[in-house]
Design a protein around this motif. Structure first.
Motif, PDB file in Angstrom:
ATOM      1  N   SER A   1       0.845  -1.209   0.000  1.00  0.00           N
ATOM      2  CA  SER A   1       0.000   0.000   0.000  1.00  0.00           C
ATOM      3  C   SER A   1       0.871   1.247   0.000  1.00  0.00           C
ATOM      4  O   SER A   1       1.912   1.292   0.651  1.00  0.00           O
ATOM      5  N   ILE A   2       0.416   2.283  -0.733  1.00  0.00           N
ATOM      6  CA  ILE A   2       1.240   3.477  -0.918  1.00  0.00           C
ATOM      7  C   ILE A   2       1.251   4.411   0.284  1.00  0.00           C
ATOM      8  O   ILE A   2       2.137   5.250   0.405  1.00  0.00           O
ATOM      9  N   ASN A   3       0.265   4.270   1.164  1.00  0.00           N
ATOM     10  CA  ASN A   3       0.267   5.086   2.381  1.00  0.00           C
ATOM     11  C   ASN A   3      -0.551   4.392   3.468  1.00  0.00           C
ATOM     12  O   ASN A   3      -1.151   3.347   3.225  1.00  0.00           O
ATOM     13  N   VAL A   4      -0.564   4.970   4.646  1.00  0.00           N
ATOM     14  CA  VAL A   4      -1.222   4.349   5.804  1.00  0.00           C
ATOM     15  C   VAL A   4      -2.717   4.180   5.576  1.00  0.00           C
ATOM     16  O   VAL A   4      -3.287   3.133   5.915  1.00  0.00           O
ATOM     17  N   ASP A   5      -3.370   5.177   5.014  1.00  0.00           N
ATOM     18  CA  ASP A   5      -4.816   5.089   4.811  1.00  0.00           C
ATOM     19  C   ASP A   5      -5.182   3.955   3.859  1.00  0.00           C
ATOM     20  O   ASP A   5      -6.135   3.213   4.098  1.00  0.00           O
ATOM     21  N   VAL A   6      -4.422   3.800   2.792  1.00  0.00           N
ATOM     22  CA  VAL A   6      -4.662   2.705   1.845  1.00  0.00           C
ATOM     23  C   VAL A   6      -4.383   1.366   2.524  1.00  0.00           C
ATOM     24  O   VAL A   6      -5.128   0.401   2.344  1.00  0.00           O
ATOM     25  N   PHE A   7      -3.326   1.307   3.328  1.00  0.00           N
ATOM     26  CA  PHE A   7      -3.003   0.080   4.058  1.00  0.00           C
ATOM     27  C   PHE A   7      -4.135  -0.304   4.994  1.00  0.00           C
ATOM     28  O   PHE A   7      -4.516  -1.478   5.078  1.00  0.00           O
ATOM     29  N   LYS A   8      -4.687   0.658   5.731  1.00  0.00           N
ATOM     30  CA  LYS A   8      -5.771   0.375   6.671  1.00  0.00           C
ATOM     31  C   LYS A   8      -6.965  -0.262   5.956  1.00  0.00           C
ATOM     32  O   LYS A   8      -7.521  -1.258   6.423  1.00  0.00           O
ATOM     33  N   VAL A   9      -7.361   0.320   4.842  1.00  0.00           N
ATOM     34  CA  VAL A   9      -8.510  -0.206   4.091  1.00  0.00           C
ATOM     35  C   VAL A   9      -8.200  -1.605   3.573  1.00  0.00           C
ATOM     36  O   VAL A   9      -9.020  -2.523   3.691  1.00  0.00           O
ATOM     37  N   ALA A  10      -7.011  -1.786   3.004  1.00  0.00           N
ATOM     38  CA  ALA A  10      -6.631  -3.098   2.452  1.00  0.00           C
ATOM     39  C   ALA A  10      -6.574  -4.159   3.550  1.00  0.00           C
ATOM     40  O   ALA A  10      -7.045  -5.288   3.361  1.00  0.00           O
ATOM     41  N   LEU A  11      -6.013  -3.806   4.703  1.00  0.00           N
ATOM     42  CA  LEU A  11      -5.901  -4.766   5.799  1.00  0.00           C
ATOM     43  C   LEU A  11      -7.271  -5.113   6.368  1.00  0.00           C
ATOM     44  O   LEU A  11      -7.571  -6.281   6.628  1.00  0.00           O
ATOM     45  N   LYS A  12      -8.128  -4.114   6.554  1.00  0.00           N
ATOM     46  CA  LYS A  12      -9.480  -4.380   7.062  1.00  0.00           C
ATOM     47  C   LYS A  12     -10.241  -5.295   6.113  1.00  0.00           C
ATOM     48  O   LYS A  12     -10.902  -6.240   6.544  1.00  0.00           O
ATOM     49  N   THR A  13     -10.148  -5.028   4.832  1.00  0.00           N
ATOM     50  CA  THR A  13     -10.830  -5.854   3.838  1.00  0.00           C
ATOM     51  C   THR A  13     -10.308  -7.282   3.866  1.00  0.00           C
ATOM     52  O   THR A  13     -11.078  -8.243   3.854  1.00  0.00           O
ATOM     53  N   PHE A  14      -8.985  -7.421   3.937  1.00  0.00           N
ATOM     54  CA  PHE A  14      -8.374  -8.744   3.996  1.00  0.00           C
ATOM     55  C   PHE A  14      -8.821  -9.497   5.242  1.00  0.00           C
ATOM     56  O   PHE A  14      -9.237 -10.657   5.163  1.00  0.00           O
ATOM     57  N   LEU A  15      -8.769  -8.858   6.400  1.00  0.00           N
ATOM     58  CA  LEU A  15      -9.144  -9.516   7.656  1.00  0.00           C
ATOM     59  C   LEU A  15     -10.623  -9.863   7.709  1.00  0.00           C
ATOM     60  O   LEU A  15     -11.006 -10.906   8.243  1.00  0.00           O
ATOM     61  N   PHE A  16     -11.453  -9.016   7.148  1.00  0.00           N
ATOM     62  CA  PHE A  16     -12.899  -9.242   7.174  1.00  0.00           C
ATOM     63  C   PHE A  16     -13.264 -10.552   6.483  1.00  0.00           C
ATOM     64  O   PHE A  16     -14.189 -11.246   6.897  1.00  0.00           O
ATOM     65  N   ASN A  17     -12.524 -10.905   5.444  1.00  0.00           N
ATOM     66  CA  ASN A  17     -12.834 -12.089   4.653  1.00  0.00           C
ATOM     67  C   ASN A  17     -12.206 -13.379   5.184  1.00  0.00           C
ATOM     68  O   ASN A  17     -12.398 -14.439   4.599  1.00  0.00           O
ATOM     69  N   LEU A  18     -11.459 -13.315   6.285  1.00  0.00           N
ATOM     70  CA  LEU A  18     -10.798 -14.505   6.818  1.00  0.00           C
ATOM     71  C   LEU A  18     -11.730 -15.353   7.674  1.00  0.00           C
ATOM     72  O   LEU A  18     -12.564 -14.832   8.405  1.00  0.00           O
ATOM     73  N   THR A  19     -11.534 -16.669   7.598  1.00  0.00           N
ATOM     74  CA  THR A  19     -12.240 -17.589   8.477  1.00  0.00           C
ATOM     75  C   THR A  19     -11.460 -17.696   9.789  1.00  0.00           C
ATOM     76  O   THR A  19     -10.330 -17.214   9.887  1.00  0.00           O
ATOM     77  N   VAL A  20     -12.040 -18.369  10.764  1.00  0.00           N
ATOM     78  CA  VAL A  20     -11.370 -18.561  12.050  1.00  0.00           C
ATOM     79  C   VAL A  20     -10.059 -19.323  11.846  1.00  0.00           C
ATOM     80  O   VAL A  20      -9.028 -18.970  12.424  1.00  0.00           O
ATOM     81  N   ALA A  21     -10.077 -20.358  11.026  1.00  0.00           N
ATOM     82  CA  ALA A  21      -8.872 -21.153  10.764  1.00  0.00           C
ATOM     83  C   ALA A  21      -7.790 -20.312  10.093  1.00  0.00           C
ATOM     84  O   ALA A  21      -6.605 -20.429  10.417  1.00  0.00           O
ATOM     85  N   GLU A  22      -8.179 -19.447   9.164  1.00  0.00           N
ATOM     86  CA  GLU A  22      -7.206 -18.591   8.473  1.00  0.00           C
ATOM     87  C   GLU A  22      -6.610 -17.555   9.416  1.00  0.00           C
ATOM     88  O   GLU A  22      -5.436 -17.204   9.289  1.00  0.00           O
ATOM     89  N   ILE A  23      -7.385 -17.085  10.376  1.00  0.00           N
ATOM     90  CA  ILE A  23      -6.863 -16.150  11.376  1.00  0.00           C
ATOM     91  C   ILE A  23      -5.790 -16.845  12.209  1.00  0.00           C
ATOM     92  O   ILE A  23      -4.733 -16.275  12.473  1.00  0.00           O
ATOM     93  N   GLU A  24      -6.054 -18.081  12.601  1.00  0.00           N
ATOM     94  CA  GLU A  24      -5.077 -18.845  13.387  1.00  0.00           C
ATOM     95  C   GLU A  24      -3.771 -19.037  12.607  1.00  0.00           C
ATOM     96  O   GLU A  24      -2.681 -18.910  13.154  1.00  0.00           O
ATOM     97  N   ILE A  25      -3.874 -19.353  11.330  1.00  0.00           N
ATOM     98  CA  ILE A  25      -2.678 -19.518  10.499  1.00  0.00           C
ATOM     99  C   ILE A  25      -1.912 -18.215  10.393  1.00  0.00           C
ATOM    100  O   ILE A  25      -0.676 -18.202  10.447  1.00  0.00           O
ATOM    101  N   LEU A  26      -2.626 -17.125  10.291  1.00  0.00           N
ATOM    102  CA  LEU A  26      -1.995 -15.810  10.142  1.00  0.00           C
ATOM    103  C   LEU A  26      -1.166 -15.430  11.352  1.00  0.00           C
ATOM    104  O   LEU A  26      -0.095 -14.845  11.221  1.00  0.00           O
ATOM    105  N   ILE A  27      -1.615 -15.773  12.534  1.00  0.00           N
ATOM    106  CA  ILE A  27      -0.901 -15.338  13.736  1.00  0.00           C
ATOM    107  C   ILE A  27       0.004 -16.403  14.341  1.00  0.00           C
ATOM    108  O   ILE A  27       0.692 -16.152  15.311  1.00  0.00           O
ATOM    109  N   ASN A  28      -0.003 -17.604  13.802  1.00  0.00           N
ATOM    110  CA  ASN A  28       0.853 -18.674  14.331  1.00  0.00           C
ATOM    111  C   ASN A  28       1.949 -19.052  13.359  1.00  0.00           C
ATOM    112  O   ASN A  28       2.070 -18.681  12.309  1.00  0.00           O
TER     113      ASN A  28
END
Length: 112
Positions: A85-112
């Motif tokens: 992302s080119i700046n913080v605001d774009v990063f925030k939107v991209a990250l929120k969108t990415f996280l919103f679409n994750l399942t519980v199992a995918e969240i676990e993989i992301l942080i472990n």
């Protein structure tokens, strides 16, 4: 049964918020927008043609939860569309969108 369903949903939301905050702080650290003591926690390593952050090796559960470990690990696992992302605001939107679409199992993989 209703209470456990609601608390499960609430728990996922809290976990996603924590991941969002950690990801945002890590992004700011890598891009020179965080305090210097946080920026100094991040080091790059070349893996073939891919530039990744070095994740320090730790031997304790406490160490695995430290920002110096979880920050680089999280950024390395995020898609390039989010981390580039080119700046913080774009990063925030991209990250929120990415996280919103994750399942519980995918969240676990992301942080472990």
């Amino acid at each position: 049964a209703v209470v456990s369903t609601q608390s499960g949903h609430y728990g996922r939301d809290v976990r996603k918020r924590v991941i969002f905050k950690l990801g945002l702080l890590a992004y700011k650290s890598v891009n020179g927008l965080a305090p210097m003591y946080l920026q100094e926690l991040f080091r790059y390593a070349h893996h073939g043609h891919v530039l990744k952050l070095t994740v320090p090796e730790v031997n304790t559960r406490y160490g695995q939860r430290s920002f110096s470990v979880i920050g680089p690990k999280l950024l390395n696992k995020l898609p390039i569309a989010v981390t580039s992302s080119i700046n913080v605001d774009v990063f925030k939107v991209a990250l929120k969108t990415f996280l919103f679409n994750l399942t519980v199992a995918e969240i676990e993989i992301l942080i472990n």
